[in-house]
Design an enzyme around this catalytic site. Structure first.
Site, short mmCIF file in Angstrom:
data_model
loop_
_atom_site.label_atom_id
_atom_site.label_comp_id
_atom_site.label_asym_id
_atom_site.label_seq_id
_atom_site.Cartn_x
_atom_site.Cartn_y
_atom_site.Cartn_z
N ASP A 208 0.85 -1.19 0.00
CA ASP A 208 0.00 0.00 0.00
C ASP A 208 0.89 1.24 0.00
O ASP A 208 1.90 1.30 0.72
CB ASP A 208 -0.90 -0.01 1.24
CG ASP A 208 -1.97 1.06 1.18
OD1 ASP A 208 -2.96 0.84 0.48
OD2 ASP A 208 -1.79 2.11 1.84
N GLU B 61 -4.77 2.45 -4.31
CA GLU B 61 -3.32 2.44 -4.15
C GLU B 61 -2.84 1.14 -3.52
O GLU B 61 -1.75 1.06 -2.96
CB GLU B 61 -2.84 3.64 -3.31
CG GLU B 61 -3.25 3.62 -1.84
CD GLU B 61 -4.62 4.26 -1.59
OE1 GLU B 61 -4.86 4.66 -0.45
OE2 GLU B 61 -5.44 4.37 -2.53
#
Length: 463
Positions: free
Chosen positions: A337, A380
């Site tokens: 992430d 993301e």
């Protein structure tokens, strides 16, 4: 009925004015006694070239026993039924070109009058229509592109005897030409040109693709475009090559269509027409294939990063996980992430955020192994599958990813330097039963631990 000399002159004068090719032969001897001007214009043969009807039919047909196998039975059938129905056949002219003709005959005493109607243009139009229909049907059924292109190539070769054709596909990323279809060119030749870079003086096809225009080389052995390929051409027994760039409906290069000849030669107006026909058909086939390919790609890959999407990742994982269960093999899954990604978007704009994700994907692919699979499964968020990977190796790969992403150079559209880092959670599995969701959940928990530890770090959740 006997034809005296006075009648002969009058009949010859009459027959020489008719546009239909006519000749007559003796029924008893088979000797050809007369051919008119239209016959000479159509086939190129004079009376001196064709002593008797049997030898002429044998020489103009591609089948040695054509007269015995086809002509004689047809004559007998017509005589028995008292109706001389037309015979449609393909015959070679003196220059070895082919003509599709409709043949009939009538009897006048001991003379058999032969009538030849040139139906080549009608035959070509019919064959082209069939080829186009067959190709479009194959396109509609999503047949393999190679099979579709082979239909086009075979049609052109049938219309243009002594020709060898090829379709090369343009690879934009590598600026090269890949083999699409060339069923009758030698394998060694196809292998040599498969993947060749386009450019000036790269044969007919490489140059046509480079210039975006038709290239006619009537003698390969003397033309500068073929300077580096003359030996290859000799080995393939080709001496001329006419190449046309295949363009999309938007004007983009799709590939090239080439007609090769075994002897130096220049194209006629009919050849140009044939090249246009082939290029247009090939354009439809290739463009449709590219559209379908893009739709398939979008169904399985992320449009921004080019990585696998969530669907593709789960499908691949399921397959590999099942193999790992059966063989008791180890594997690891990582969740990655981007740290504070919202802040990147807020500070530098969403375009910079997209650039950051693309840079992350590019960096990750440079580090991961060929057998590894990385996917963008959220905004993301990225998931990474590491098959046949032990715990220690998985941690090393994760750390290399983290360090390389932290040190990568990234600039916004306004040339501002952007600094990004990632947090990674690793889950490891050694055989046994386990679903993709279970492994991802473990990796996700490890990711949250990584963030809790301050981000920009790696955390492994033990099995």
């Amino acid at each position: 009925m006997n034809i005296n000399s006075k009648d002969d002159i009058r009949l010859e004068d009459i027959l020489n004015t008719t546009p239909v090719a006519v000749g007559w032969s003796s029924v008893s001897s088979g000797r050809i006694e007369y051919v008119n001007k239209a016959f000479r214009d159509l086939f190129g043969y004079t009376l001196d070239d064709i002593p008797n009807i049997e030898s002429w039919y044998s020489s103009v047909s591609s089948k040695p026993q054509y007269y015995q196998d086809v002509i004689e039975p047809w004559i007998k059938e017509c005589q028995e039924s008292d109706v001389a129905h037309a015979l449609k056949t393909m015959l070679h002219c003196k220059d070895r070109s082919l003509k599709q003709v409709s043949v009939t005959f009538s009897l006048v005493g001991d003379k058999r009058l032969w009538y030849f109607s040139d139906v080549t243009d009608y035959w070509i139009a019919e064959k082209r229509l069939r080829a186009r229909s067959e190709m479009l049907e194959m396109v509609a059924k999503s047949s393999a592109l190679k099979d579709i292109l082979n239909v086009i190539v075979k049609q052109v070769q049938q219309e243009s005897p002594f020709s060898l054709c090829s379709v090369l596909l343009f690879d934009k990323a590598n600026q090269s030409l890949k083999l699409g279809a060339a069923p009758d060119l030698p394998d060694f030749y196809n292998n040599a040109i498969d993947g060749i870079k386009i450019g000036a003086n790269v044969g007919s096809c490489g140059t046509a693709a480079h210039l975006g225009e038709r290239v006619i080389v009537d003698n390969i052995h003397t033309h500068r475009y073929w300077k580096n390929f003359t030996q290859l051409a000799r080995e393939a027994d080709v001496a001329a090559c006419w190449s046309d760039p295949i363009m999309s409906s938007k004007g983009d290069l799709l590939g090239t269509f080439a007609i090769y000849k075994r002897f130096p030669s220049s194209p006629t107006d009919k050849d140009f027409e044939l090249i246009n026909f082939a290029s247009n058909l090939a354009s439809i086939a290739i463009e449709n294939f590219r559209v379908q390919e893009e739709l398939e790609r979008r169904a399985h890959f992320d449009h921004l990063t080019g990585l696998a999407n969530r669907r593709q990742f789960f499908e691949q994982c399921e397959t590999i996980l099942n193999q790992s269960k059966e063989a008791h093999l180890s594997l690891a899954i990582m969740m990655m992430d981007v740290d504070h990604f919202k802040q990147v978007n807020d500070d530098y704009g969403h375009k910079s955020g997209d650039l950051a994700l693309q840079k992350l994907a590019e960096t990750s692919l440079s580090i991961l192994r060929k057998e590894d699979l990385i996917a963008r499964i959220g905004g993301e968020e990225f998931a990474i599958l590491l098959p046949l990977t032990g715990k220690k190796e998985a941690l090393l790969i994760a750390e290399r990813l983290r360090a390389n992403i932290e040190s990568c150079s990234l600039f916004s559209p306004d040339n501002e330097k952007i600094h990004i880092t990632v947090s990674l959670g690793v889950a490891f599995k050694q055989g046994g039963r386990c679903s993709v969701d279970e492994l991802l959940n473990k990796a996700d928990k490890a990711l949250y631990r990584s963030k809790a530890l301050g981000r920009n770090c790696v955390y492994l959740l033990e099995d």
